[in-house]
Design a protein around this motif. Sequence first.
Motif, PDB file in Angstrom:
ATOM      1  N   GLU A  52     -40.057 -52.567 -18.734  1.00 35.83           N
ATOM      2  CA  GLU A  52     -40.881 -53.080 -17.637  1.00 35.83           C
ATOM      3  C   GLU A  52     -41.436 -51.927 -16.810  1.00 35.83           C
ATOM      4  O   GLU A  52     -40.688 -51.042 -16.390  1.00 35.83           O
ATOM      5  CB  GLU A  52     -40.053 -54.001 -16.739  1.00 35.83           C
ATOM      6  N   PRO A  53     -42.754 -51.906 -16.563  1.00 31.95           N
ATOM      7  CA  PRO A  53     -43.333 -50.842 -15.730  1.00 31.95           C
ATOM      8  C   PRO A  53     -42.851 -50.961 -14.283  1.00 31.95           C
ATOM      9  O   PRO A  53     -42.746 -52.063 -13.744  1.00 31.95           O
ATOM     10  CB  PRO A  53     -44.844 -51.098 -15.828  1.00 31.95           C
ATOM     11  N   THR A  54     -42.513 -49.839 -13.682  1.00 33.06           N
ATOM     12  CA  THR A  54     -42.016 -49.837 -12.306  1.00 33.06           C
ATOM     13  C   THR A  54     -43.111 -49.506 -11.304  1.00 33.06           C
ATOM     14  O   THR A  54     -42.925 -49.667 -10.102  1.00 33.06           O
ATOM     15  CB  THR A  54     -40.886 -48.805 -12.153  1.00 33.06           C
ATOM     16  N   GLY A  55     -44.236 -49.011 -11.814  1.00 35.92           N
ATOM     17  CA  GLY A  55     -45.310 -48.602 -10.914  1.00 35.92           C
ATOM     18  C   GLY A  55     -45.161 -47.181 -10.426  1.00 35.92           C
ATOM     19  O   GLY A  55     -46.065 -46.641  -9.781  1.00 35.92           O
ATOM     20  N   CYS A  56     -44.021 -46.568 -10.733  1.00 33.75           N
ATOM     21  CA  CYS A  56     -43.779 -45.177 -10.328  1.00 33.75           C
ATOM     22  C   CYS A  56     -44.355 -44.249 -11.383  1.00 33.75           C
ATOM     23  O   CYS A  56     -44.063 -44.402 -12.576  1.00 33.75           O
ATOM     24  CB  CYS A  56     -42.284 -44.933 -10.149  1.00 33.75           C
ATOM     25  N   LEU A  57     -45.156 -43.301 -10.952  1.00 29.56           N
ATOM     26  CA  LEU A  57     -45.811 -42.386 -11.889  1.00 29.56           C
ATOM     27  C   LEU A  57     -44.790 -41.556 -12.658  1.00 29.56           C
ATOM     28  O   LEU A  57     -44.937 -41.326 -13.860  1.00 29.56           O
ATOM     29  CB  LEU A  57     -46.774 -41.457 -11.125  1.00 29.56           C
ATOM     30  N   ALA A  58     -43.724 -41.130 -11.982  1.00 28.33           N
ATOM     31  CA  ALA A  58     -42.690 -40.321 -12.647  1.00 28.33           C
ATOM     32  C   ALA A  58     -41.990 -41.129 -13.727  1.00 28.33           C
ATOM     33  O   ALA A  58     -41.717 -40.628 -14.818  1.00 28.33           O
ATOM     34  CB  ALA A  58     -41.682 -39.812 -11.614  1.00 28.33           C
ATOM     35  N   ASP A  59     -41.703 -42.407 -13.436  1.00 32.72           N
ATOM     36  CA  ASP A  59     -41.045 -43.257 -14.424  1.00 32.72           C
ATOM     37  C   ASP A  59     -41.948 -43.506 -15.627  1.00 32.72           C
ATOM     38  O   ASP A  59     -41.487 -43.534 -16.774  1.00 32.72           O
ATOM     39  CB  ASP A  59     -40.645 -44.594 -13.794  1.00 32.72           C
ATOM     40  N   THR A  60     -43.235 -43.698 -15.366  1.00 34.27           N
ATOM     41  CA  THR A  60     -44.191 -43.917 -16.454  1.00 34.27           C
ATOM     42  C   THR A  60     -44.282 -42.685 -17.342  1.00 34.27           C
ATOM     43  O   THR A  60     -44.315 -42.790 -18.569  1.00 34.27           O
ATOM     44  CB  THR A  60     -45.580 -44.244 -15.887  1.00 34.27           C
ATOM     45  N   HIS A  61     -44.305 -41.511 -16.720  1.00 35.24           N
ATOM     46  CA  HIS A  61     -44.372 -40.256 -17.473  1.00 35.24           C
ATOM     47  C   HIS A  61     -43.117 -40.100 -18.341  1.00 35.24           C
ATOM     48  O   HIS A  61     -43.204 -39.720 -19.515  1.00 35.24           O
ATOM     49  CB  HIS A  61     -44.496 -39.081 -16.513  1.00 35.24           C
ATOM     50  N   GLN A  63     -41.192 -42.499 -19.453  1.00 34.84           N
ATOM     51  CA  GLN A  63     -41.237 -43.495 -20.531  1.00 34.84           C
ATOM     52  C   GLN A  63     -42.142 -43.030 -21.666  1.00 34.84           C
ATOM     53  O   GLN A  63     -41.811 -43.192 -22.844  1.00 34.84           O
ATOM     54  CB  GLN A  63     -41.726 -44.836 -19.992  1.00 34.84           C
ATOM     55  N   MET A  64     -43.285 -42.429 -21.322  1.00 31.87           N
ATOM     56  CA  MET A  64     -44.209 -41.949 -22.339  1.00 31.87           C
ATOM     57  C   MET A  64     -43.593 -40.801 -23.140  1.00 31.87           C
ATOM     58  O   MET A  64     -43.786 -40.721 -24.367  1.00 31.87           O
ATOM     59  CB  MET A  64     -45.516 -41.484 -21.696  1.00 31.87           C
ATOM     60  N   GLU A  65     -42.839 -39.940 -22.477  1.00 27.73           N
ATOM     61  CA  GLU A  65     -42.181 -38.838 -23.189  1.00 27.73           C
ATOM     62  C   GLU A  65     -41.128 -39.371 -24.162  1.00 27.73           C
ATOM     63  O   GLU A  65     -41.043 -38.921 -25.304  1.00 27.73           O
ATOM     64  CB  GLU A  65     -41.527 -37.872 -22.195  1.00 27.73           C
ATOM     65  N   ARG A  66     -40.327 -40.338 -23.709  1.00 24.05           N
ATOM     66  CA  ARG A  66     -39.304 -40.916 -24.584  1.00 24.05           C
ATOM     67  C   ARG A  66     -39.950 -41.675 -25.743  1.00 24.05           C
ATOM     68  O   ARG A  66     -39.475 -41.621 -26.879  1.00 24.05           O
ATOM     69  CB  ARG A  66     -38.398 -41.861 -23.772  1.00 24.05           C
ATOM     70  N   LEU A  67     -41.064 -42.364 -25.448  1.00 24.49           N
ATOM     71  CA  LEU A  67     -41.771 -43.092 -26.503  1.00 24.49           C
ATOM     72  C   LEU A  67     -42.310 -42.126 -27.555  1.00 24.49           C
ATOM     73  O   LEU A  67     -42.214 -42.379 -28.760  1.00 24.49           O
ATOM     74  CB  LEU A  67     -42.917 -43.894 -25.894  1.00 24.49           C
ATOM     75  N   THR A  68     -42.846 -40.991 -27.101  1.00 25.78           N
ATOM     76  CA  THR A  68     -43.376 -39.985 -28.030  1.00 25.78           C
ATOM     77  C   THR A  68     -42.270 -39.393 -28.891  1.00 25.78           C
ATOM     78  O   THR A  68     -42.424 -39.233 -30.112  1.00 25.78           O
ATOM     79  CB  THR A  68     -44.075 -38.859 -27.256  1.00 25.78           C
ATOM     80  N   ASP A  69     -41.116 -39.092 -28.263  1.00 22.05           N
ATOM     81  CA  ASP A  69     -39.997 -38.508 -29.000  1.00 22.05           C
ATOM     82  C   ASP A  69     -39.499 -39.457 -30.093  1.00 22.05           C
ATOM     83  O   ASP A  69     -39.278 -39.049 -31.245  1.00 22.05           O
ATOM     84  CB  ASP A  69     -38.839 -38.179 -28.048  1.00 22.05           C
ATOM     85  N   VAL A  70     -39.316 -40.740 -29.728  1.00 24.45           N
ATOM     86  CA  VAL A  70     -38.818 -41.709 -30.707  1.00 24.45           C
ATOM     87  C   VAL A  70     -39.854 -41.949 -31.800  1.00 24.45           C
ATOM     88  O   VAL A  70     -39.516 -42.086 -32.976  1.00 24.45           O
ATOM     89  CB  VAL A  70     -38.453 -43.045 -30.013  1.00 24.45           C
ATOM     90  N   LEU A  71     -41.131 -41.967 -31.427  1.00 27.13           N
ATOM     91  CA  LEU A  71     -42.189 -42.191 -32.407  1.00 27.13           C
ATOM     92  C   LEU A  71     -42.231 -41.067 -33.437  1.00 27.13           C
ATOM     93  O   LEU A  71     -42.385 -41.314 -34.643  1.00 27.13           O
ATOM     94  CB  LEU A  71     -43.544 -42.315 -31.711  1.00 27.13           C
ATOM     95  N   ILE A  72     -42.064 -39.822 -32.985  1.00 28.95           N
ATOM     96  CA  ILE A  72     -42.068 -38.687 -33.906  1.00 28.95           C
ATOM     97  C   ILE A  72     -40.901 -38.790 -34.878  1.00 28.95           C
ATOM     98  O   ILE A  72     -41.055 -38.608 -36.099  1.00 28.95           O
ATOM     99  CB  ILE A  72     -42.003 -37.355 -33.131  1.00 28.95           C
ATOM    100  N   LEU A  73     -39.718 -39.122 -34.351  1.00 33.48           N
ATOM    101  CA  LEU A  73     -38.547 -39.261 -35.213  1.00 33.48           C
ATOM    102  C   LEU A  73     -38.735 -40.399 -36.216  1.00 33.48           C
ATOM    103  O   LEU A  73     -38.332 -40.295 -37.376  1.00 33.48           O
ATOM    104  CB  LEU A  73     -37.299 -39.515 -34.366  1.00 33.48           C
ATOM    105  N   ARG A  74     -39.384 -41.481 -35.750  1.00 38.45           N
ATOM    106  CA  ARG A  74     -39.630 -42.622 -36.642  1.00 38.45           C
ATOM    107  C   ARG A  74     -40.592 -42.233 -37.765  1.00 38.45           C
ATOM    108  O   ARG A  74     -40.402 -42.615 -38.938  1.00 38.45           O
ATOM    109  CB  ARG A  74     -40.199 -43.790 -35.832  1.00 38.45           C
ATOM    110  N   LEU A  75     -41.630 -41.466 -37.438  1.00 41.25           N
ATOM    111  CA  LEU A  75     -42.586 -41.027 -38.457  1.00 41.25           C
ATOM    112  C   LEU A  75     -41.914 -40.117 -39.478  1.00 41.25           C
ATOM    113  O   LEU A  75     -42.158 -40.219 -40.685  1.00 41.25           O
ATOM    114  CB  LEU A  75     -43.763 -40.310 -37.798  1.00 41.25           C
ATOM    115  N   LEU A  76     -41.053 -39.228 -38.992  1.00 45.03           N
ATOM    116  CA  LEU A  76     -40.354 -38.310 -39.887  1.00 45.03           C
ATOM    117  C   LEU A  76     -39.390 -39.075 -40.799  1.00 45.03           C
ATOM    118  O   LEU A  76     -39.297 -38.787 -41.998  1.00 45.03           O
ATOM    119  CB  LEU A  76     -39.598 -37.262 -39.077  1.00 45.03           C
ATOM    120  N   ALA A  77     -38.680 -40.045 -40.229  1.00 45.06           N
ATOM    121  CA  ALA A  77     -37.754 -40.840 -41.041  1.00 45.06           C
ATOM    122  C   ALA A  77     -38.513 -41.660 -42.075  1.00 45.06           C
ATOM    123  O   ALA A  77     -38.084 -41.804 -43.220  1.00 45.06           O
ATOM    124  CB  ALA A  77     -36.914 -41.753 -40.141  1.00 45.06           C
TER     125      ALA A  77
END
Length: 204
Positions: A52-61, A63-77
């Motif tokens: 759920e988005p919190t509206g906080c810019l730091a939290d959004t940033h 979340q995007m970093e964690r999403l990118t990290d997991v996505l890269i690992l998923r592509l590699l797997a």
Amino acid sequence: MTTHFPSGLDDLTAAIAGLDTPQENPHHRAIVDTCRRVQQLDVQLLAVAGGEPTGCLADTHDQMERLTDVLILRLLAGAELTRLLSIQCCCAPVGGDGEADTAEDEAGCRSCPETEHTIVHACLDVFAADGDPDAMSSADLTDRLRQFPGMAESRWSYAELTPLRLSRLLATHGARPRNIRFGTRQLKGYLRSSLEAALPGCSC
């Protein structure tokens, strides 16, 4: 959690039935484990993306970093699973009647050596996840490998890799960095063709 077969129950069943317990094929195990890894990362990816988005810019940033990290690992797997599924296993060659040619072949060739996931395979996984470029700088390749779990060649964890350590590991497979031009810069890096040539062969 990885489930290993045969389990204690399988051993007991084999003993009661008077059956021999076959040796697990490492190539098949690698497929099962990698498939499980892909499924786990899919779950993680959906969990991070569905936060759920919190509206906080730091939290959004974050979340995007964690999403990118997991996505890269998923592509590699996913790339590794595709590689494993594409390998023609030379174990127990099948004849025209669907039977193994000889019992000796079946007993003496239980797995292909090339199924071992070496540092060369890991590097090519990175190349595949990045669209299979012709070359990649040592720094970029190392940065991507640091996101891998586990150990590299049983010497260092992937998280502890440096360009120097990577070059030492790859040197044992005959792959060495060279000066490569990336745009206007000339950097140390690796050619995909050199890594493919360094893949362990099958001696079965």
